[in-house]
Design an enzyme around this catalytic site. Structure first.
Site, PDB file in Angstrom:
ATOM      1  N   GLY A 105       0.843  -1.192   0.000  1.00  0.00           N
ATOM      2  CA  GLY A 105       0.000   0.000   0.000  1.00  0.00           C
ATOM      3  C   GLY A 105       0.879   1.243   0.000  1.00  0.00           C
ATOM      4  N   ASP A 106       0.222   2.394  -0.150  1.00  0.00           N
ATOM      5  CA  ASP A 106       0.937   3.685  -0.143  1.00  0.00           C
ATOM      6  C   ASP A 106       1.996   3.764  -1.246  1.00  0.00           C
ATOM      7  OD1 ASP A 106      -0.473   4.367   2.278  1.00  0.00           O
ATOM      8  OD2 ASP A 106       0.908   3.037   3.316  1.00  0.00           O
ATOM      9  N   ASN A 145      -9.965   2.496   4.928  1.00  0.00           N
ATOM     10  CA  ASN A 145      -8.598   2.182   5.360  1.00  0.00           C
ATOM     11  C   ASN A 145      -7.620   2.678   4.289  1.00  0.00           C
ATOM     12  OD1 ASN A 145      -9.719   0.244   3.689  1.00  0.00           O
ATOM     13  ND2 ASN A 145      -8.641  -1.478   4.581  1.00  0.00           N
ATOM     14  N   ALA A 146      -8.122   2.835   3.076  1.00  0.00           N
ATOM     15  CA  ALA A 146      -7.290   3.318   1.970  1.00  0.00           C
ATOM     16  C   ALA A 146      -7.127   4.828   2.051  1.00  0.00           C
ATOM     17  CB  ALA A 146      -7.948   2.968   0.648  1.00  0.00           C
ATOM     18  N   HIS A 170      -5.750   7.685  -0.816  1.00  0.00           N
ATOM     19  CA  HIS A 170      -5.073   8.061  -2.058  1.00  0.00           C
ATOM     20  C   HIS A 170      -4.848   9.565  -2.067  1.00  0.00           C
ATOM     21  CE1 HIS A 170      -6.719   4.227  -4.206  1.00  0.00           C
ATOM     22  NE2 HIS A 170      -5.790   3.979  -3.326  1.00  0.00           N
ATOM     23  N   THR A 228      -4.968  -7.157   5.042  1.00  0.00           N
ATOM     24  CA  THR A 228      -6.256  -6.487   5.209  1.00  0.00           C
ATOM     25  C   THR A 228      -7.360  -7.496   4.913  1.00  0.00           C
ATOM     26  OG1 THR A 228      -7.526  -4.488   4.724  1.00  0.00           O
ATOM     27  CG2 THR A 228      -6.426  -5.550   2.853  1.00  0.00           C
ATOM     28  N   THR A 239      -4.025   7.264   8.414  1.00  0.00           N
ATOM     29  CA  THR A 239      -3.957   7.295   9.876  1.00  0.00           C
ATOM     30  C   THR A 239      -2.982   8.330  10.411  1.00  0.00           C
ATOM     31  OG1 THR A 239      -2.268   5.595   9.769  1.00  0.00           O
ATOM     32  CG2 THR A 239      -4.520   4.842  10.129  1.00  0.00           C
ATOM     33  N   ARG A 267      -0.027   7.789  10.736  1.00  0.00           N
ATOM     34  CA  ARG A 267       1.061   7.062  11.401  1.00  0.00           C
ATOM     35  C   ARG A 267       2.331   7.173  10.566  1.00  0.00           C
ATOM     36  NH1 ARG A 267      -1.383   1.118  12.306  1.00  0.00           N
ATOM     37  NH2 ARG A 267      -2.258   1.534  10.267  1.00  0.00           N
ATOM     38  N   LYS A 288       7.869   8.088  -7.141  1.00  0.00           N
ATOM     39  CA  LYS A 288       8.768   8.728  -6.168  1.00  0.00           C
ATOM     40  C   LYS A 288      10.255   8.541  -6.457  1.00  0.00           C
ATOM     41  CE  LYS A 288       5.635   9.314  -2.420  1.00  0.00           C
ATOM     42  NZ  LYS A 288       5.620   9.785  -1.072  1.00  0.00           N
ATOM     43  N   ASP A 294      12.140  10.736  -7.494  1.00  0.00           N
ATOM     44  CA  ASP A 294      12.783  11.980  -7.042  1.00  0.00           C
ATOM     45  C   ASP A 294      13.233  11.908  -5.579  1.00  0.00           C
ATOM     46  OD1 ASP A 294       9.845  11.900  -6.933  1.00  0.00           O
ATOM     47  OD2 ASP A 294      10.053  13.756  -5.774  1.00  0.00           O
TER      48      ASP A 294
HETATM   49  P1  IMP Z   1      -7.131  -2.776   8.153  1.00  0.00           P
HETATM   50  O1  IMP Z   1      -7.233  -2.778   6.677  1.00  0.00           O
HETATM   51  O2  IMP Z   1      -7.480  -1.442   8.767  1.00  0.00           O
HETATM   52  O3  IMP Z   1      -7.888  -3.890   8.793  1.00  0.00           O
HETATM   53  O4  IMP Z   1      -5.588  -3.005   8.545  1.00  0.00           O
HETATM   54  C1  IMP Z   1      -4.901  -4.199   8.214  1.00  0.00           C
HETATM   55  C2  IMP Z   1      -3.468  -3.915   7.766  1.00  0.00           C
HETATM   56  O5  IMP Z   1      -3.495  -3.255   6.505  1.00  0.00           O
HETATM   57  C3  IMP Z   1      -2.699  -2.957   8.690  1.00  0.00           C
HETATM   58  O6  IMP Z   1      -1.337  -3.344   8.667  1.00  0.00           O
HETATM   59  C4  IMP Z   1      -2.871  -1.614   8.022  1.00  0.00           C
HETATM   60  O7  IMP Z   1      -1.865  -0.697   8.376  1.00  0.00           O
HETATM   61  C5  IMP Z   1      -2.804  -2.002   6.576  1.00  0.00           C
HETATM   62  N1  IMP Z   1      -3.500  -1.079   5.660  1.00  0.00           N
HETATM   63  C6  IMP Z   1      -4.813  -0.991   5.450  1.00  0.00           C
HETATM   64  N2  IMP Z   1      -5.080  -0.090   4.502  1.00  0.00           N
HETATM   65  C7  IMP Z   1      -3.921   0.378   4.062  1.00  0.00           C
HETATM   66  C8  IMP Z   1      -3.543   1.318   3.046  1.00  0.00           C
HETATM   67  O8  IMP Z   1      -4.348   1.897   2.329  1.00  0.00           O
HETATM   68  N3  IMP Z   1      -2.217   1.548   2.894  1.00  0.00           N
HETATM   69  C9  IMP Z   1      -1.291   0.893   3.630  1.00  0.00           C
HETATM   70  N4  IMP Z   1      -1.588   0.005   4.580  1.00  0.00           N
HETATM   71  C10 IMP Z   1      -2.891  -0.255   4.799  1.00  0.00           C
END
Ligand code: IMP
Length: 438
Positions: free
Chosen positions: A12-13, A38-39, A41, A255, A315, A317, A345, A347
């Site tokens: 992700g990310d 949770n995503a 963008h 996830t 988040t 984080r 990325k 750069d």
């Molecule tokens: P959940 O999807 O919130 O249940 O989290 C499960 C795992 O997926 C955790 O390690 C999260 O940090 C990770 N996670 C969920 N969505 C993303 C995202 O969009 N980007 C990166 N990590 C994600």
């Protein structure tokens, strides 16, 4: 006819928001097919900087129709807030945003349970975003979910009453054991407590959401199939990354949805044969948020680690970071059927004297493939690195491959060779136009 799926090759990310924004200019339909808020963008365009969690990133192009697929789980309050922000930027989406009536709802008890389960697991916690994603998908699969279709079919009240009864038993039992936490996430008011939910409150709150979102809620199948018949261009955006896929990530550090390109078919009702192109977005280094093995992670005080420092779009984080790990990128390219990579990325790497790419893993001194190592073993693998000379020049905004410093060109060519997938696009900055097309 063209149906392109954009998938992240890592955890992700990867910068999918930018890649989607780049391709969306030529798309008729832009659709999300999995996950929920949770995503995150990040899209930067002439309207500003947006951190989009639910609405497809194509929303900024007035010619696109944006679909939120049945494979998603939707937190209505988050969606309404996001719609408000987009509207405030002057974007009109009244007749072009469509929400699948089959999509499942994230309910207040899902967010509470996500927090309570994580707390109960202590050191073994997954490090979820605590948005209620896992519990919402668990309810979907165990026939306990609630959908927009329940408002339309007038089954919402009755089904909610059953769920509130069930969930209150769990919440109060678990909540008594857990201290009142201070979780700084959406829905924190309820999530922080183990208190029982009030049926009438939740019912009223959700009917209110439905009334506001009703104009957008549709059965997507006819819209999708008409578009396919008319040879419209579809851009399907994955949320999260391929290494967070429930089956193919390192369980349980995954996830709750299938994130692979194949999930775009079930998550939107698109036949597999219609998919014409799969693009894997790969960051020029590795990052991860949440718990779980990450073989190339660098310690916090490593100078390069400092350069990769990022915070997660959802988040806030701090992301874990390290050298580019092509072992999983190669594997996710295999299981997705990735046709081309979009490396983002580049750069960020300017100014690092020596760059490393992980080209293999060893476990107990023996070479192993990504798929051979499961669960706890992944935490023990040793990365095998190849070193590359870095470059000092700022490459931000460069739009021709030949204009990149020679060492940057070599870095990209190495990615291509080691992963076995051509690099067709390279991101050289956050701006919409900062892309090299090869
Ligand atoms: P959940 O999807 O919130 O249940 O989290 C499960 C795992 O997926 C955790 O390690 C999260 O940090 C990770 N996670 C969920 N969505 C993303 C995202 O969009 N980007 C990166 N990590 C994600």
């Amino acid at each position: 006819m063209s149906v392109t799926v954009i998938v992240g090759s890592q955890w992700g990310d990867e910068g999918k928001g930018k890649a989607i924004d780049y391709f969306a200019r030529n798309a008729d339909f832009v659709a999300r097919y999995n996950g929920g808020n949770n995503a995150g963008h990040t899209v930067i365009n002439e309207h500003g900087t947006f951190k989009i969690h639910l609405v497809p990133s194509g929303i900024f192009y007035p010619h696109t129709k944006c679909l939120m697929g049945n494979g998603m789980v939707i937190d209505p309050q988050v969606l309404l807030d996001e719609m408000k922000e987009i509207r405030r930027a002057g974007i009109d989406f009244e007749k072009r945003l469509f929400i699948a009536q089959r999509a499942h709802l994230i309910m207040p008890y899902h967010k509470m349970l996500d927090g309570l389960y994580e707390q109960a697991k202590g050191a073994g916690a997954t490090g979820t975003t605590r948005r209620g994603i896992g519990p919402a998908f668990a309810d979907k699969i165990s026939y306990n979910g609630l959908r927009w279709a329940d408002f339309i079919g007038k089954t919402f009240d009755e089904r909610l009453a059953v769920q509130i009864g069930l969930k209150n038993k769990i919440i109060t039992a678990l909540g008594r054991k857990s201290s009142r936490s201070t979780l700084d996430v959406q829905g924190a008011r309820r999530l922080a407590s183990g208190d029982a939910l009030d049926y009438e409150d939740v019912r009223e709150e959700y009917w209110n959401y439905y009334e506001q979102l009703k104009p957008y809620i549709k059965e997507l199948a006819p819209i999708v199939h008409k578009g396919l018949e008319q040879n419209k261009k579809f851009l399907l955006e994955q949320a999260m990354g391929s290494l967070l896929d429930t089956d193919w990530g390192v369980y349980p550090f995954v996830t709750a949805s299938t994130t692979l390109a194949s999930a775009a078919t079930t998550g939107l009702g698109i036949p597999p044969r219609k998919i014409s192109r799969i693009i894997g977005v790969t960051k020029a280094y590795s990052t991860r948020v949440g718990a779980g093995p990450m073989p190339t992670e660098l310690p916090d005080d490593h100078p390069a680690r400092e350069q990769f420092a990022e915070t997660a779009a959802t988040t806030g984080r701090k992301r874990r970071a390290g050298w580019l790990d092509l072992v999983p990128v190669k594997f996710t390219a295999q299981i997705n059927g990735t046709d081309a990579l979009f490396v983002t990325k580049l750069d960020t790497l300017s100014g690092i004297d020596e760059l490393k790419i992980c080209v293999g893993y060893k476990l107990d001194g023996k070479p192993v493939q990504f798929s051979e190592v499961e669960g706890a073993g992944m935490a023990r693998v040793e990365p095998v690195y190849r070193s590359f000379r870095g470059w000092q020049e700022d490459v931000r905004g460069i739009r021709k491959f030949a204009d990149l410093p020679k060492n940057a060109q070599k870095y990209i060519e190495a990615i291509e060779k080691i992963s076995g997938v051509p690099v067709r696009f390279i991101g050289t900055g956050p701006e919409r136009e900062a892309v090299i097309k090869r």
